[in-house]
Design an enzyme around this catalytic site. Sequence first.
Site, PDB file in Angstrom:
ATOM      1  N   SER A 145       0.853  -1.184   0.000  1.00  8.10           N
ATOM      2  CA  SER A 145       0.000   0.000   0.000  1.00  8.10           C
ATOM      3  C   SER A 145       0.886   1.230   0.000  1.00  8.10           C
ATOM      4  CB  SER A 145      -0.889   0.009   1.247  1.00  8.10           C
ATOM      5  OG  SER A 145      -1.528   1.259   1.415  1.00  8.10           O
ATOM      6  N   TYR A 159      -1.572  -0.808  10.391  1.00  3.31           N
ATOM      7  CA  TYR A 159      -1.660  -0.995   8.941  1.00  3.31           C
ATOM      8  C   TYR A 159      -0.423  -0.441   8.253  1.00  3.31           C
ATOM      9  CZ  TYR A 159      -3.589  -0.970   4.211  1.00  3.31           C
ATOM     10  OH  TYR A 159      -3.794  -1.181   2.871  1.00  3.31           O
TER      11      TYR A 159
END
Length: 254
Positions: A145, A159
Amino acid sequence: MQDPFDYSRRTVLVTGAAQGFGRAICLAFAARGAQVIACDIQQAQVEETAALCGEGTLAFTVDISSPEAVNALFCTLASHRLQVDTLVNNAGGVVGQSGQPLETVTFTQWQAIVDVNLNGVFLMSQAAVAGMKARQFGRIINISSRAGLDVSLTGIQAYASAKAGQIGLTRQLAHELGPWNITVNNVAPGFIRSNPSTEKQWEAMGSAGQQRLVDNIALRRLGVAEDIAHAVLYFASDWANWVTGQVLSVDGGR
């Protein structure tokens, strides 16, 4: 000259295949002849992905954060004489969480995100690599990501940390596995509305926040799941035979 995007001799396993990027990746490989193995913890949705890909695509319900479940999956594949030569570690996400102050985050919340976004990549790669070494060929493509290179739009500490860790694991495995002709690369997507979680994030931004997000993208538009699938196809192709340990940002330009 052989088409570098002909995958008719490949067996491709994709995690997180129930929706979004994973489904798009499965469809892209299936359309180009690959034997696709779609895996996800969501049974009905992953079976739907397999049906969309067409006859021959297999669906398995598996929790990639469980060593026992991953081992059972590869034992089942071996019993069917299926040898994975291309592994796409796509499963991940925020597991239903939203950003909160560090002091209120529980260890259980932290661990849940690290389990699926980092530990699952480790376990799946570990399970697949013995067969790849035996055949002197393999492709591992991890989906991280933008959060792993910068900060997370969600504000979720675990995350951003897990995705950054996944990028580090990509580079380390590329050096370790290179002598066996196994490449390990990473695709780092920008924000794309591809599943219920990203739709929830998009709505939470409000119209002003949505416009700011788009204005900060060089191409002034959001991408689609197929953009990520195309990057994966490249890393899996013969055109990427001498490319390993790399991170490709697919984010419209920052």
